[in-house]
Design a protein around this motif. Structure first.
Motif, PDB file in Angstrom:
ATOM      1  N   PHE A 211       0.815  -1.215   0.000  1.00  0.00           N
ATOM      2  CA  PHE A 211       0.000   0.000   0.000  1.00  0.00           C
ATOM      3  C   PHE A 211       0.851   1.268   0.000  1.00  0.00           C
ATOM      4  CE2 PHE A 211      -2.017   3.437   2.403  1.00  0.00           C
ATOM      5  CZ  PHE A 211      -3.167   3.641   1.643  1.00  0.00           C
ATOM      6  N   LEU A 215       1.041   4.282  -2.926  1.00  0.00           N
ATOM      7  CA  LEU A 215       0.138   5.408  -2.705  1.00  0.00           C
ATOM      8  C   LEU A 215       0.466   6.609  -3.584  1.00  0.00           C
ATOM      9  CD1 LEU A 215      -2.234   6.473  -1.044  1.00  0.00           C
ATOM     10  CD2 LEU A 215      -0.590   7.221   0.697  1.00  0.00           C
ATOM     11  N   ASN A 222      -5.905   2.778  -9.624  1.00  0.00           N
ATOM     12  CA  ASN A 222      -5.563   2.164  -8.351  1.00  0.00           C
ATOM     13  C   ASN A 222      -5.218   0.690  -8.501  1.00  0.00           C
ATOM     14  OD1 ASN A 222      -5.942   4.475  -6.843  1.00  0.00           O
ATOM     15  ND2 ASN A 222      -8.050   4.007  -6.319  1.00  0.00           N
ATOM     16  N   LEU A 226      -5.118  -0.019  -2.800  1.00  0.00           N
ATOM     17  CA  LEU A 226      -5.577   1.367  -2.836  1.00  0.00           C
ATOM     18  C   LEU A 226      -7.080   1.439  -3.047  1.00  0.00           C
ATOM     19  CD1 LEU A 226      -2.796   3.088  -4.997  1.00  0.00           C
ATOM     20  CD2 LEU A 226      -2.979   2.973  -2.500  1.00  0.00           C
ATOM     21  N   TYR A 229      -8.802   0.548   0.209  1.00  0.00           N
ATOM     22  CA  TYR A 229      -8.688   1.664   1.151  1.00  0.00           C
ATOM     23  C   TYR A 229      -9.655   2.789   0.790  1.00  0.00           C
ATOM     24  CZ  TYR A 229      -6.732   5.592   3.733  1.00  0.00           C
ATOM     25  OH  TYR A 229      -6.584   6.672   4.556  1.00  0.00           O
TER      26      TYR A 229
END
Length: 272
Positions: A211, A215, A222, A226, A229
């Protein structure tokens, strides 16, 4: 053994291990159970019926989230990282079997990224790509960021493998007239093949769920971590739990397949 009492240290370690397993698999168990909520169920207990509704919902168009696309990107990225990690780690392990000028600084430079915070590396790579005019992307900048995480582990594993590898096998092959390539192909490679599979598994799993280093480097699209999240702040249905269950089972499947390959290679080597 009859009547032998366990020591106090045994029970301390047993309790610690039990708490570790509970802490690790307790949340996963809750997510697994809640992913089978009924169509009108929510994100918490008690359950409102039992169904596969949210698993079927994964295959439908979502108002928020791109399950299929993010999974394909993570899987493809993981395979790319796995292949490069195996090849580079193998070459590094072979190279460091011989002493050469600058070997020690090069080694520490290769593993330095392990002690740098992942988010700093992600930020630095993202900024660097933008400064040189290249748009960050999951197959470009994120790929490089993941390699800064997987390569040090792969290199360290191969160092350990070759430190225990006896050169007597190679010497015997050369005495029998084998060329350096034949020695590597028919002697060295079959013996270290299970460890290479382990390095590949390490590389894939580290990349698949990474992750922090993704980021700032993934760009427009993504990867799966990601996407999950981002969904935690928007999705209010158990479809998120269903996605977590599916990805967890997929991870266990990959691990099982790799372990099966390792066992098969070990038995094949034993027969030879």
């Amino acid at each position: 053994m009859n009547g032998e009492r366990r020591s106090g240290e045994f029970w301390v370690l047993a309790i610690f291990f039990a708490l570790f397993v509970l802490f690790l698999y307790g949340p996963l168990s809750a997510i697994l159970i809640l992913s089978f909520q009924g169509p009108n169920g929510g994100l918490t207990f008690p359950m409102n019926g039992v169904s596969l509704h949210w698993f079927r919902n994964l295959t439908q168009q979502q108002a928020v989230g791109d399950f299929g696309g993010s999974f394909r990107r993570s899987f493809t990225l993981g395979v790319m990282v796995m292949l490069v990690t195996v090849v580079v780690s193998l070459l590094a392990g072979l190279a460091f079997r011989r002493r050469f000028v600058g070997a020690t600084p090069l080694f520490y430079l290769a593993v330095a990224s392990l002690v740098v915070p992942s988010i700093i590396i992600s930020l630095g790579i993202g900024v660097m790509f933008q400064q040189i005019g290249i748009r960050p992307s999951w197959y470009g900048s994120a790929f490089g960021a993941h390699l800064t995480w997987t390569l040090p582990f792969g290199v360290l594993i191969m160092f350990a493998v070759f430190n225990r590898f006896s050169p007597a096998y190679e010497e015997a092959a050369r005495d029998l007239g084998a060329s350096p390539w034949q020695t590597f192909r028919h002697v060295v490679l079959p013996m270290i093949a299970p460890m290479l599979v382990g390095v590949g598994l390490f590389g894939f799993t580290l990349s698949y769920d990474e992750f922090a280093r993704t980021l700032m480097t993934a760009g427009t699209y993504n990867t799966l971590p990601l996407e999950i999240y981002g969904m935690t702040t928007n999705v209010t249905t158990p479809v998120l739990y269903a996605l977590g269950t599916v990805t967890t089972l997929f991870s266990f499947l990959v691990i099982s397949v790799m372990l099966g390959v390792i066992v098969w290679l070990g038995r094949r080597r034993a027969r030879v």
